[in-house]
Design an enzyme around this catalytic site. Sequence first.
Site: not given
Ligand SMILES: Cc1ncc(COP(=O)(O)O)c(C=O)c1O
Length: 390
Positions: A52, A110, A183, A208
């Site tokens: 962990r 997001y 992000d 992604k």
């Molecule tokens: C720009 C962005 N940030 C964060 C996330 C969250 O990621 P996760 O689905 O791996 O938790 C996503 C998910 O679609 C995203 O498109």
Amino acid sequence: MDQQGLAPETLAAQGLGEADPVSGGLAPVINLSTNYEQQPDGSYRQGRVYTRADNPTSEHAEQLLAALEGGALGDGPCACALFGSGMAAATAVFQSLLPGDHVLVSRVLYWGVRKWLAEFALTWGLDVEFTDTADLDAVAAAIRPGRTRLLWVETPANPMWEITDLAAVCGLAHAAGVRVAVDNTVATPVLTRPFEFGADLVIHSASKYLNGHGDVLAGAVLAARRDPFWERIRSWRRNAGAMPGAFEAWLLQRGIRTLFLRVHRASQTALDIATRFQRHPALAAVLYPGLPDHPGHEIAARQMRGGFGGMLSVRVAGGAGAARDVLAAVRVFKRATSLGGVESLIEHRRGSEGPSSPVPDDLLRLSIGIEAPGDLIADLEAALDQGRLQ
Ligand SMILES: Cc1ncc(COP(=O)(O)O)c(C=O)c1O
């Protein structure tokens, strides 16, 4: 192997170039052990106690990602910690802040991050304010010196693909002692390395493009400096149990091997599609930062290298009903949420986000994959024509 001077493409393709020291195998081994043997004197051979906190397979993927994001930093690669999902990574940053901290967040972002902030930030004691980070005057006005602790930026931002000028917002934020988190899920380090523009933290949904095959849920936080805030984020991961599984970390490092090829191909095809359909009579708008009339185009051309990404959205001229007809008519694009995989996806974004979504009802979000561009263009053309006839 000395990584100095190697291009990021080379580092990604060779997975840092280290053969397994035990077998000599070029593909890294996967280490599934949850615990590590304690020596008679109480020590641990490599300092690891329990998975962990530390796992060599995760560390391999972390080093690779740190090399890709941090390659241009003067003092070597930045720090990186993998998480069990992009959301686990994002929320670890917010949860490492303190009650009462003021946080500025991109207005367009997001929806999962916005939803988490709406539901949990208040109980966490955070004072969250949404602002248009593409508008520098708005950012300057929203910063509260001495109280604002974090500026959270997504660029290009889901699902309108608005662009934030990273160098400019980092300048404004740093002048007021505010940390900047970016992000970078959509741009990936192939197109943008936010640390080069002054970012303090970089966040990824590794589910992604980084993994790229739609079969891993993972996230990452990277930091330009190993400062106390970084240690708090790592401590959060260990104590909250937000580590990914070793198998996911292994699949992730494998996906990263082809990251550059996939992102460049998706970006080129997305540009072709955006250019081709921008004046299509069935569409009211094509939202893509690679188009010269996109409001963020000039900034994107400056801070994105070698492409504008594989994500675009279209607004269907006939409104929500027509958008759903187009969605129903595609045959090559897959109707699914998520993004950044090898297959192209199409989604009615407001439908996925739910009634509180600010996304226009006529908007379809497209994640462009690596298929033959002609097949995608023909599919979209046919679906738009069919949508118009209904
Ligand atoms: C720009 C962005 N940030 C964060 C996330 C969250 O990621 P996760 O689905 O791996 O938790 C996503 C998910 O679609 C995203 O498109």
